[in-house]
Design a protein around this motif. Structure first.
Motif, PDB file in Angstrom:
ATOM      1  N   PHE A 125     -27.756 -28.722 -16.111  1.00  0.00           N
ATOM      2  CA  PHE A 125     -29.036 -27.649 -16.239  1.00  0.00           C
ATOM      3  C   PHE A 125     -28.242 -26.414 -16.223  1.00  0.00           C
ATOM      4  O   PHE A 125     -28.806 -25.740 -16.961  1.00  0.00           O
ATOM      5  N   VAL A 126     -27.940 -25.794 -15.511  1.00  0.00           N
ATOM      6  CA  VAL A 126     -27.387 -24.724 -16.170  1.00  0.00           C
ATOM      7  C   VAL A 126     -25.401 -24.381 -15.627  1.00  0.00           C
ATOM      8  O   VAL A 126     -24.720 -25.657 -15.783  1.00  0.00           O
ATOM      9  N   GLU A 127     -25.327 -24.440 -16.738  1.00  0.00           N
ATOM     10  CA  GLU A 127     -23.990 -23.938 -17.692  1.00  0.00           C
ATOM     11  C   GLU A 127     -22.721 -23.594 -16.458  1.00  0.00           C
ATOM     12  O   GLU A 127     -22.937 -22.980 -15.352  1.00  0.00           O
ATOM     13  N   ARG A 128     -21.957 -24.719 -17.273  1.00  0.00           N
ATOM     14  CA  ARG A 128     -20.774 -24.472 -15.881  1.00  0.00           C
ATOM     15  C   ARG A 128     -20.654 -22.883 -15.620  1.00  0.00           C
ATOM     16  O   ARG A 128     -19.987 -22.814 -13.710  1.00  0.00           O
ATOM     17  N   TRP A 129     -19.870 -21.938 -15.787  1.00  0.00           N
ATOM     18  CA  TRP A 129     -20.040 -20.331 -15.762  1.00  0.00           C
ATOM     19  C   TRP A 129     -20.924 -19.924 -14.901  1.00  0.00           C
ATOM     20  O   TRP A 129     -20.137 -19.014 -13.730  1.00  0.00           O
ATOM     21  N   LYS A 130     -22.126 -20.028 -14.650  1.00  0.00           N
ATOM     22  CA  LYS A 130     -23.659 -19.554 -14.755  1.00  0.00           C
ATOM     23  C   LYS A 130     -23.236 -20.761 -13.184  1.00  0.00           C
ATOM     24  O   LYS A 130     -23.102 -19.702 -12.076  1.00  0.00           O
ATOM     25  N   GLN A 131     -23.109 -21.895 -12.659  1.00  0.00           N
ATOM     26  CA  GLN A 131     -23.196 -22.786 -11.949  1.00  0.00           C
ATOM     27  C   GLN A 131     -22.175 -21.885 -11.153  1.00  0.00           C
ATOM     28  O   GLN A 131     -22.451 -21.134 -10.024  1.00  0.00           O
ATOM     29  N   ARG A 132     -20.710 -21.586 -11.547  1.00  0.00           N
ATOM     30  CA  ARG A 132     -19.141 -21.224 -11.092  1.00  0.00           C
ATOM     31  C   ARG A 132     -20.055 -20.464  -9.687  1.00  0.00           C
ATOM     32  O   ARG A 132     -20.597 -19.586  -8.753  1.00  0.00           O
ATOM     33  N   LEU A 133     -20.910 -19.134 -10.666  1.00  0.00           N
ATOM     34  CA  LEU A 133     -21.453 -17.691 -10.544  1.00  0.00           C
ATOM     35  C   LEU A 133     -22.120 -17.574  -9.526  1.00  0.00           C
ATOM     36  O   LEU A 133     -22.578 -17.323  -8.374  1.00  0.00           O
ATOM     37  N   PHE A 134     -23.550 -18.134  -9.716  1.00  0.00           N
ATOM     38  CA  PHE A 134     -25.014 -18.263  -9.015  1.00  0.00           C
ATOM     39  C   PHE A 134     -24.267 -19.300  -7.560  1.00  0.00           C
ATOM     40  O   PHE A 134     -25.298 -19.297  -6.290  1.00  0.00           O
ATOM     41  N   ASP A 194     -21.455 -18.737  -5.972  1.00  0.00           N
ATOM     42  CA  ASP A 194     -20.631 -18.028  -4.577  1.00  0.00           C
ATOM     43  C   ASP A 194     -21.539 -17.142  -4.594  1.00  0.00           C
ATOM     44  O   ASP A 194     -21.859 -16.382  -4.791  1.00  0.00           O
ATOM     45  N   VAL A 195     -21.315 -17.415  -3.049  1.00  0.00           N
ATOM     46  CA  VAL A 195     -22.241 -16.341  -1.839  1.00  0.00           C
ATOM     47  C   VAL A 195     -21.821 -15.258  -2.131  1.00  0.00           C
ATOM     48  O   VAL A 195     -23.066 -14.183  -2.033  1.00  0.00           O
ATOM     49  N   LYS A 196     -21.291 -15.190  -2.570  1.00  0.00           N
ATOM     50  CA  LYS A 196     -20.873 -12.788  -2.488  1.00  0.00           C
ATOM     51  C   LYS A 196     -21.379 -12.966  -3.945  1.00  0.00           C
ATOM     52  O   LYS A 196     -21.594 -11.494  -3.895  1.00  0.00           O
ATOM     53  N   PHE A 197     -21.864 -13.616  -5.009  1.00  0.00           N
ATOM     54  CA  PHE A 197     -22.335 -13.099  -5.721  1.00  0.00           C
ATOM     55  C   PHE A 197     -24.443 -12.803  -5.756  1.00  0.00           C
ATOM     56  O   PHE A 197     -24.884 -11.822  -5.849  1.00  0.00           O
ATOM     57  N   ARG A 198     -23.848 -13.548  -4.973  1.00  0.00           N
ATOM     58  CA  ARG A 198     -25.328 -13.708  -4.348  1.00  0.00           C
ATOM     59  C   ARG A 198     -25.958 -12.628  -3.917  1.00  0.00           C
ATOM     60  O   ARG A 198     -26.743 -11.246  -3.416  1.00  0.00           O
ATOM     61  N   GLN A 199     -24.916 -12.326  -2.379  1.00  0.00           N
ATOM     62  CA  GLN A 199     -24.753 -11.651  -1.349  1.00  0.00           C
ATOM     63  C   GLN A 199     -24.900  -9.513  -2.506  1.00  0.00           C
ATOM     64  O   GLN A 199     -25.976  -8.712  -2.194  1.00  0.00           O
ATOM     65  N   ALA A 200     -23.753  -9.709  -3.696  1.00  0.00           N
ATOM     66  CA  ALA A 200     -24.013  -8.178  -4.298  1.00  0.00           C
ATOM     67  C   ALA A 200     -25.485  -8.782  -4.497  1.00  0.00           C
ATOM     68  O   ALA A 200     -25.713  -6.748  -5.075  1.00  0.00           O
ATOM     69  N   VAL A 201     -25.947  -9.169  -5.255  1.00  0.00           N
ATOM     70  CA  VAL A 201     -27.493  -8.848  -5.756  1.00  0.00           C
ATOM     71  C   VAL A 201     -28.725  -8.647  -4.907  1.00  0.00           C
ATOM     72  O   VAL A 201     -28.937  -7.544  -5.161  1.00  0.00           O
ATOM     73  N   SER A 202     -28.301  -9.322  -3.528  1.00  0.00           N
ATOM     74  CA  SER A 202     -28.939  -8.661  -2.768  1.00  0.00           C
ATOM     75  C   SER A 202     -28.872  -7.263  -1.876  1.00  0.00           C
ATOM     76  O   SER A 202     -29.660  -5.711  -1.884  1.00  0.00           O
ATOM     77  N   TYR A 203     -27.714  -6.924  -2.252  1.00  0.00           N
ATOM     78  CA  TYR A 203     -27.260  -5.443  -1.576  1.00  0.00           C
ATOM     79  C   TYR A 203     -27.383  -4.344  -3.024  1.00  0.00           C
ATOM     80  O   TYR A 203     -28.333  -3.276  -2.631  1.00  0.00           O
ATOM     81  N   ALA A 204     -27.894  -5.184  -4.214  1.00  0.00           N
ATOM     82  CA  ALA A 204     -28.175  -3.293  -5.394  1.00  0.00           C
ATOM     83  C   ALA A 204     -29.505  -3.358  -5.808  1.00  0.00           C
ATOM     84  O   ALA A 204     -30.120  -2.845  -5.645  1.00  0.00           O
ATOM     85  N   ILE A 205     -30.587  -4.413  -4.360  1.00  0.00           N
ATOM     86  CA  ILE A 205     -31.720  -4.360  -4.424  1.00  0.00           C
ATOM     87  C   ILE A 205     -32.469  -3.431  -3.481  1.00  0.00           C
ATOM     88  O   ILE A 205     -32.016  -3.399  -2.240  1.00  0.00           O
TER      89      ILE A 205
END
Lengths: 323, 392, 604
Positions: free
Chosen positions: C344-353, C355-366
């Motif tokens: 459903f989600v491309e592999r590289w995007k899966q890995r990224l999404f 990854d908790v650090k990615f999500r936390q990074a987005v949270s800090y960005a907002i």
């Protein structure tokens, strides 16, 4: 006559079947269904949603199957319950139809009341200032978008306070008003939307009336009548009008069929609770039974309207023979 | 003494009897108007049209509107989505353009910048600095017909002043600019829609009328079904099918196709009638005798003879498409914001408060009215011009 | 002897109270329609501010009613019009429910067994339905049976679910009638907050609806087309008139079973009129014109405008933080399409999404404050937990917070290996994919669209090429629950009462349908999801209230750290009303202004 009417009504049936089938096919093909809002509510379980889907036959993507589930009860007279409101589809439609009929009916009367004399005047005073003014008014009515006209009227109402800016009657006090007060209140709310629809409708008929009248008045028998010394008015009303009116009867029949279907935008702008807004809401919330029943109603109205037009024409004009 | 009622028919008789205004020579059929001698039919139609004042007014208005639509990016001081949230619902500045300075001397026209007094009430007052209106200024970039890209605008003022000729909408977008960009959509849908439906109508009508029999029966039943549909509702149903989640180009094409799909039926029916008549004429029979293929006969001999009628019907049907797009966008299922279309600009007017406090949101409606009226004038004029019974 | 003294004293008190007729603040005006029937023997005495009879209150209703059948209806219009007004539950709230402070109502008292599995309700004697028939335990049992009936389409059943048995059928508590005025719920699992579920048990009369139910026609009952006088409930009002699309008119229930401290029967108001108006501007102009008295939902974008209408006659009451939340979620689905076997989600995007650090990074960005100030017109507060601070009972502030910190965001993104290799301003991963994603949201809600655009812009500032894509709601629900083809989604939850674990479990549990990041999992795919699942069960069933709070607070902590949803803001609620009403205490839970409708009165 009777066989003609019967035959027309019979040919209406396959028409309704085809149109409703197309409607159902389009509804099935649209993404999503009315259960979508429920799917976004966390407190509602998926089992409940699945149960609803089974109950309303929304789980199948087969158009024929879904159509049959609608058609079979419909043939027995059961058009089902609306998805979004727990009331039978006909009770909902039945509630709104009088409102729309009130609006379009009074607009129809308004437009005819003005179209016939104005058309006659324009024909008689041809190319003079009366004709030009009437011509301008009819162009205005033909060209003005109903949305724009309705909004202008609402602005006028809101600014001057002379008329209510929308709605059909006073919501807070209606249940304690006397019948006379109710009548007056409804009339007061009716004026502006009626003017909008009436002016637009009138424009068509005025031009038709004018050109028909001009043709009729140039006929020989009119000249004969004048030569015999009959006054102008008598000639116009008794001889000319009767003949000029024939094509307008056909138009009248079409206006009958548009009685239910033609007022959506005006109802929308004025917040008039009619059939138009009901169908629009049903469409946006994918309330299938309501949409299907409305389509049946609208197509039937169309058939009946054109049937009445043909019958009227036959009655009025002895030259026409119904086959 | 009984007062005589004025005789209404007197004027009528004066009008129809030969009396100067309308000359009806008895042998008009055999002796055409001298000016028409030796000209092709289309030239005759054009001459007749030119004499019709209202039709020419319509034509000029349309030329102006469509011309402005093409160069919308240049004429409009801003893009259609240039947002100024601090100037929400700014009133029109037509009277805010000053030609005289404080001492009363004539100067280059200028405006003042606006400072908000109460953002929620959208009241503003003038700042002190003067911002002259300059011509050929640089501003938002745009493209004309997708080919010419530029960012030079016909006129404009320096920031922070903002030139709102017709006022601003809720997000501070300039209504004048949006009307020009909206013209691109609302007016072009008329043309494209009518072309598509005319082509379909001619094909279907031509085939049905010429071949007759079962083909005719089947096609006419289809036409009947289409005419029996309550059109606005079916347009809405069809739009529902596709939803609003597509790109704006896709929505545009979707709308055009749906409108044309509903609209071709009337034309087809009449063309079919005409074709049935024409195919019995001598030249058609002769063509058949000469062995031309049926397709060729339809396309090259019969349909061209319906052309004048088709053009008239088409012109008079353009308003259907313009108003159809307006209705769809107004109801929220057409062109979506922030793209500009005259229909979706009227959504703001639907709310009573905006309408009464900021009536300039109604301006697009006026333009729709003018465009439709111009098409009606032109169509009426064309109808009279192509009618062989009327002369000059 | 003692009984006699008590009787004499009470009579004296009543006589004294009666003598206060005519005094200022005392009763004046006559109730219309007048009261009927005798009062219950142990009548509920309302002890708040005393009011006077008469008057009408006109309330704005943003959506049309869907049905009168309170068992089957579950939307906001049903809540506004029918809850508390026409129908009642066995228990009432003392304060509108925030936090829930249960009060005796139709129950005089209730008992909870020490292990919280047996709940006994003692019903008030002498209560009558709005048609005059007596109310007793049979009605409660009947209502419960209707709710549990699989053939009845009601969402109320879900809150009683205790689990599944070996056949996969759901287990519900058993309800037994002990005598005419006592009923007992026997649960299969301890549930200390079982009262929350009883709050959803809106009672309907057995003497009217049993027969249609037994013959399978319950779905045809209490429809909008029915004669309003057949809609019988225990609330202070009953339906007088309904006109579809326009209004609902409620009039006093002459049999209502409460009195005030002076012995006057409640309710005070003669009529409640709900005017249906979908467009806020219509509501506002009617409010200004005096046609509407109460606007129960003043949205953030309208607040400033409405606030300027404040005057000696009009109050704009700030009722605190809403229970609703707004969030941004990434698609962490590891599944694949069963037919094409494409993930459903491309592999590289899966890995990224994932990854908790990615999500936390987005949270800090907002920048949540800026979001609240612009999109929500300063009428919202930043939130970091999936429970809004408006839920005073269940909200836990002990969560991981993300103050706006683009530098930290970029640092986190660098830590997971994202770098701008080609210098286009956007990051790429180790394989060279540009970090490009789309944020879908509901196109018909302009606030969501603007929120999605805001989040996309915030992500662009830290090098993620994000764009907002508004789509039709039907398509969005499809993506969320069937096709799973989206990168990120911006949406919000509107929590129905009662707030807390029961109504959020479909979001939190990894098997939940609304567990947007990865719904309907058979087994939790991460250890934090597994932990959250276990804790949710504790939060629902632990016998001690303190244990339940702890468990739920821990769930909030886990979610704030692992960001199944990046929670953004919760709006502030306001109610606009005329000052001519007394006892009007709006709260942020539905039905907002009328939870105590029997106490509201029109000041003379």
């Amino acid at each position: 006559m009777k066989t003609f009417i019967l035959r027309r009504l019979l040919t209406a049936i396959p028409l309704i079947i085809v149109v409703t089938f197309i409607t159902k096919a389009l509804l099935v093909a649209s993404p999503g269904n009315y259960l979508d809002t429920l799917r976004l509510t966390p407190s509602i379980s998926r089992e409940y949603i699945a149960q609803m889907e089974r109950m309303y036959h929304l789980d199948s993507n087969n158009v024929f199957e879904r159509y049959w589930y609608w058609l079979w009860p419909a043939l027995k007279g059961d058009f089902g319950y609306s998805f979004t409101k727990s009331a039978s589809v006909w009770s909902l439609i039945g509630e709104r139809v009088p409102n729309t009929l009130l609006l379009t009916g009074s607009a129809l009367v308004f437009s005819w009341l003005f179209a016939i004399p104005l058309g006659m005047l324009a024909a008689v005073y041809r190319n003079r200032w009366a004709d030009r003014i009437i011509g301008f008014v009819s162009f205005f009515g033909l060209s003005i978008p109903s949305v724009f006209f309705s909004l202008l009227m609402v602005l006028f109402a809101a600014r001057t306070g002379l008329f209510p800016a929308g709605g059909i009657h006073n919501q807070t006090m209606w249940d304690v008003m006397t019948p006379w007060q109710k009548f007056a209140d409804t009339l007061w709310h009716l004026v502006l939307p009626m003017i909008v629809l009436g002016t637009i409708g009138m424009a068509q008929y005025v031009r038709q009336m004018r050109s028909e009248m001009i043709e009729t008045l140039s006929q020989d028998y009119i000249r004969t009548a004048r030569a015999k010394g009959l006054s102008g008015w008598r000639v116009m009303t008794r001889h000319a009008l009767g003949n000029a009116i024939n094509p307008l009867v056909t138009l009248f029949g079409f206006s009958l069929s548009a009685l239910l279907a033609g007022a959506l935008l005006t109802e929308f702008v004025f917040g008039w609770p009619g059939l138009g807004t009901l169908i629009f809401d049903a469409l946006t919330s994918k309330d299938e039974p309501l949409v299907m029943a409305s389509v049946v109603m609208l197509v039937s109205m169309l058939v009946i309207g054109s049937l009445i037009a043909d019958v009227l024409l036959a009655i009025i004009d002895p030259r026409i023979r119904l086959e | 003494m009984k007062r005589e009622m004025p005789d209404p028919l007197k004027h009528h008789e004066q009008a129809v009897l030969p009396a100067g205004e309308e000359t009806v020579p008895t042998d008009s059929v055999s002796e055409p108007n001298a000016a028409h001698r030796g000209r092709s039919p289309s030239q005759i139609i054009w001459l007749k049209l030119r004499r019709n004042r209202t039709a020419m007014i319509g034509l000029y208005i349309l030329a102006l509107l469509y011309g402005l639509a093409i160069i919308a990016g240049f004429v409009a001081p801003y893009s259609y989505d240039t947002v100024r949230n601090d100037l929400s619902f700014h009133p029109p500045m037509l009277t805010g353009i000053h030609f005289r300075d404080e001492e009363g001397r004539l100067v280059r026209p200028f405006v003042y910048a606006s400072l908000p007094v109460n953002p929620q009430l959208a009241t503003y007052r003038n700042d002190t600095a003067r911002y002259p209106i300059r011509f050929f200024v640089r501003g938002d970039s745009y493209s004309i017909l997708w080919i010419i890209k530029s960012n030079i605008h016909l006129f404009g003022v320096e920031e922070p002043a903002h030139l709102y000729l017709f006022g601003a909408d809720q997000t501070g977008e300039d209504i004048f600019s949006r009307i020009l960009f909206g013209a691109q959509i609302s007016l072009s849908i008329g043309i494209i829609g009518i072309i598509i439906s005319t082509v379909i109508g001619m094909i279907v009508g031509g085939v049905a009328g010429y071949f007759g029999g079962v083909t005719d029966f089947a096609l006419m039943r289809v036409v009947e079904v289409l005419l029996a549909l309550p059109s606005l509702y079916f347009i809405l149903i069809l739009r529902q099918m596709f939803g609003t989640g597509m790109s704006s180009t896709q929505i545009y094409l979707n709308i055009v196709v749906i409108l044309a799909f509903i609209g071709w039926a009337t034309e087809a029916r009449v063309i079919r009638g005409m074709v049935m008549g024409i195919k019995e004429r001598e030249y058609a029979i002769a063509a058949r005798a000469m062995g031309f293929s049926k397709t060729r006969i339809i396309i090259r001999h019969i349909l061209p003879n319906t052309l004048s009628f088709v053009i008239v019907t088409a012109t008079l049907s353009v308003p259907f498409y313009i108003l159809g797009e307006v209705a769809l966008s107004f109801l929220g299922v057409g062109i979506q914001l922030p793209e500009a279309s005259w229909g979706n600009m009227l959504i703001a007017a639907q709310s009573n408060r905006y309408l009464t406090d900021f009536p300039w949101v109604l301006t697009p409606g006026f333009f729709i009215f003018v465009a439709v009226m111009a098409w009606n004038f032109l169509g009426d004029g064309l109808r009279d011009a192509t009618d062989p019974r009327t002369l000059s | 002897m003692k009984k006699l003294v008590v009787a004499v004293v009470m009579t004296a008190m009543i006589v004294v109270a009666g003598c206060r007729v005519g005094a200022p603040g005392g009763p004046s005006g006559t109730p219309n329609p007048p009261f009927q029937g005798e009062l219950p023997q142990d009548v509920y005495k309302y002890t708040g501010e005393t009011g006077v009879y008469g008057g009408t209150m006109v309330i704005a209703l943003p959506d049309d009613l869907k049905t009168f059948n309170i068992i089957r209806g579950s939307d906001t219009a049903t809540a506004d019009v029918l809850w508390f007004n026409v129908f009642r539950c066995p228990v009432d709230y003392r304060n509108g429910g925030n936090p829930p402070d249960y009060d005796a109502g139709l129950c005089t008292k209730w008992e909870e067994s020490p292990d919280a599995t047996v709940w006994t309700l003692h019903l008030r004697r002498g209560v009558r339905w709005s048609d005059g028939e007596p109310f007793d335990a049979d009605d409660v049992v009947f209502t419960y049976n209707v709710i549990l009936d699989k053939n009845v389409d009601t969402a109320a059943r879900d809150i009683f679910i205790e689990g599944k048995d070996e056949n996969g059928d759901f287990i519900y508590p058993e309800l037994k009638k002990l005598d005419d005025h006592t009923v007992r719920f026997t649960l299969h699992r301890p549930n200390g907050s079982f009262l929350d579920a009883i709050y959803n048990l809106w009672l309907i009369p057995q003497h009217i609806w049993e027969q249609p139910w037994r013959t399978g026609h319950f779905a045809d009952t209490m429809t909008l087309a029915d004669d309003p006088s057949t809609i019988v409930g225990l609330g202070p009002f009953r339906v007088k008139e309904y006109v579809s699309g326009q209004r609902v008119v409620l009039e006093r229930n002459p049999y209502f079973w409460k009195v005030d401290n002076l012995g006057q029967r409640l309710p005070y108001l003669d009529r409640l009129v709900y005017v249906i108006a979908k467009d806020f501007n219509t509501v506002q102009s009617k409010f200004q014109a005096g046609e509407i008295d109460v606007m129960p939902r003043v949205r953030p974008q309208d607040y400033a405008l409405v606030k300027r209408m404040e005057s000696p006659d009009v109050t704009i009451a700030d009722i605190g933080i809403s229970y609703d939340t707004n969030w941004l979620a990434f698609n962490q689905n590891t599944g694949a399409d069963p037919r094409s076997h494409k993930p459903f989600v491309e592999r590289w995007k899966q890995r990224l999404f994932r990854d908790v650090k990615f999500r936390q990074a987005v949270s800090y960005a907002i920048n949540r404050e800026a979001l609240a100030n612009t999109v929500f017109s300063a009428r919202a507060v930043p939130i970091y937990s999936f429970v809004s601070p408006g839920d005073k009972l269940w909200f836990s502030d002990d969560v991981m917070k993300y103050p706006h910190d683009p530098a930290r965001s970029r640092q986190l993104l660098a830590e997971i290996g994202l770098k701008d290799i080609n210098g286009d301003g956007f990051l790429e991963d180790a394989e060279g994919h540009t970090i490009e994603l789309s944020v879908v949201t509901n196109a018909s809600n302009s606030q969501r669209v603007e929120t999605a655009a805001f989040c996309a812009r915030s992500m662009q500032e830290v090098g993620i090429k994000a764009s907002a894509v508004p789509i039709a709601m039907g398509v969005m629900v499809d993506k969320m629950q069937s096709t799973f083809d989206f990168d990120a989604m911006v949406l919000g939850w509107q929590i129905n009462p009662p707030p807390g674990p029961p109504n959020t479990k479909n979001i939190i549990l990894s098997s939940g349908l609304q567990h947007v990041c990865f719904p309907s999992q058979e087994h939790p795919s991460t250890e934090w999801e597994a932990r959250a699942d276990k804790l949710m069960q504790q939060a629902e069933t632990a016998p001690q209230q303190a244990e339940r709070y702890r468990a739920f607070a821990e769930v909030q902590r886990i979610w704030s750290e692992y960001l199944a949803e990046i929670n953004l803001v919760s709006p502030l609620e306001a109610v606009a009303h005329k000052n001519k009403f007394g006892n009007l205490h709006p709260v942020a839970l539905p039905p907002r202004a009328t939870w105590n409708c029997e106490e509201i009165y029109l000041k003379k």
